[in-house]
Design a protein around this motif. Sequence first.
Motif, PDB file in Angstrom:
ATOM      1  N   LEU A   1      -1.662  -0.429  -3.413  1.00  0.00           N
ATOM      2  CA  LEU A   1      -0.607  -0.054  -4.402  1.00  0.00           C
ATOM      3  C   LEU A   1      -0.096  -1.385  -5.379  1.00  0.00           C
ATOM      4  CD1 LEU A   1       1.529   2.227  -5.681  1.00  0.00           C
ATOM      5  CD2 LEU A   1       3.110   1.269  -3.721  1.00  0.00           C
ATOM      6  N   LEU A   2      -0.375  -1.197  -6.633  1.00  0.00           N
ATOM      7  CA  LEU A   2      -0.233  -2.123  -7.529  1.00  0.00           C
ATOM      8  C   LEU A   2      -0.861  -3.544  -7.233  1.00  0.00           C
ATOM      9  CD1 LEU A   2       3.720  -1.855  -7.848  1.00  0.00           C
ATOM     10  CD2 LEU A   2       2.110  -0.812  -9.382  1.00  0.00           C
ATOM     11  N   GLY A   3      -2.208  -3.283  -7.050  1.00  0.00           N
ATOM     12  CA  GLY A   3      -3.301  -4.413  -6.745  1.00  0.00           C
ATOM     13  C   GLY A   3      -3.065  -4.907  -5.206  1.00  0.00           C
TER      14      GLY A   3
ATOM     15  N   TYR B   1       0.956  -1.090   0.077  1.00  0.00           N
ATOM     16  CA  TYR B   1       0.031   0.153   0.246  1.00  0.00           C
ATOM     17  C   TYR B   1       0.871   1.101  -0.077  1.00  0.00           C
ATOM     18  CZ  TYR B   1       0.815  -0.636   5.091  1.00  0.00           C
ATOM     19  OH  TYR B   1       1.446  -0.765   5.955  1.00  0.00           O
ATOM     20  N   TRP B   2       0.171   2.391  -0.420  1.00  0.00           N
ATOM     21  CA  TRP B   2       0.908   3.612  -0.487  1.00  0.00           C
ATOM     22  C   TRP B   2       1.833   4.074   0.671  1.00  0.00           C
ATOM     23  CZ3 TRP B   2       2.079   5.879  -4.892  1.00  0.00           C
ATOM     24  CH2 TRP B   2       1.219   5.463  -5.970  1.00  0.00           C
TER      25      TRP B   2
ATOM     26  N   GLY C   1       7.230   4.851   4.608  1.00  0.00           N
ATOM     27  CA  GLY C   1       7.453   4.157   5.773  1.00  0.00           C
ATOM     28  C   GLY C   1       8.915   3.318   5.549  1.00  0.00           C
ATOM     29  N   GLY C   2       9.097   3.009   4.228  1.00  0.00           N
ATOM     30  CA  GLY C   2      10.480   2.688   3.915  1.00  0.00           C
ATOM     31  C   GLY C   2      11.333   3.759   3.781  1.00  0.00           C
ATOM     32  N   VAL C   3      11.227   4.879   3.490  1.00  0.00           N
ATOM     33  CA  VAL C   3      12.095   5.831   3.380  1.00  0.00           C
ATOM     34  C   VAL C   3      12.389   6.170   5.069  1.00  0.00           C
ATOM     35  CG1 VAL C   3      12.349   8.478   3.111  1.00  0.00           C
ATOM     36  CG2 VAL C   3      11.332   7.092   1.446  1.00  0.00           C
ATOM     37  N   LEU C   4      11.734   6.195   5.925  1.00  0.00           N
ATOM     38  CA  LEU C   4      11.705   6.505   7.100  1.00  0.00           C
ATOM     39  C   LEU C   4      12.724   5.064   7.857  1.00  0.00           C
ATOM     40  CD1 LEU C   4       8.443   7.677   8.836  1.00  0.00           C
ATOM     41  CD2 LEU C   4      10.556   8.955   8.756  1.00  0.00           C
TER      42      LEU C   4
END
Length: 184
Positions: free
Chosen positions: A139-141, A74-75, A80-83
Amino acid sequence: MNFILAVFLGTLFGFVLQRVGAADPVKIVGMLRLRDMHLAKAIFTGIGLSSTVLFLLLWLGVISPGHLSVKALYWGVIPGGVLLGAGWALAGFCPGTGVVAAGSGRKDAWFFVLGGLFGAGLYTMMYGSLKDTWLMHNLLGGKATLVLTGKSVPLIDTPWSPVLAIALGIIFLLAAKFLPDKLR
């Protein structure tokens, strides 16, 4: 019995992380700076070996895909990944290696683990107000897998999908073998 197995496997995993140097922030930052590739080789080996064995056992019917849980994409995963990545680069720990380092007595790792628990608690408290926002939209399904598991949307839905998954695992193993220990 499951608890004992979890403690045993967690201890074994922590031992391996400690042995390969994954609890050493200097080695982690060296990897993130693309200077010391020893940890990257260990990670590639782990991904390649586990992926190859998992998909081989799935293909042979030894493991039921019903036992696997695919997390939704999901978006909110992007910020979250950047953090997570920023925290990893600043502290020199990721969640798993931080716990291992704390277990080995590193005081800086204890601050990292406590900060992670604080962040998780904050997310839990904020989840109610976030769940209906765009951050939680698929995100992407949403859920996607390499092979059809009956629970999610397959990325590749063909009889040879497991062969591709095993080949990708072998590529990771080869990358680990041929990647030099030091790039600079």
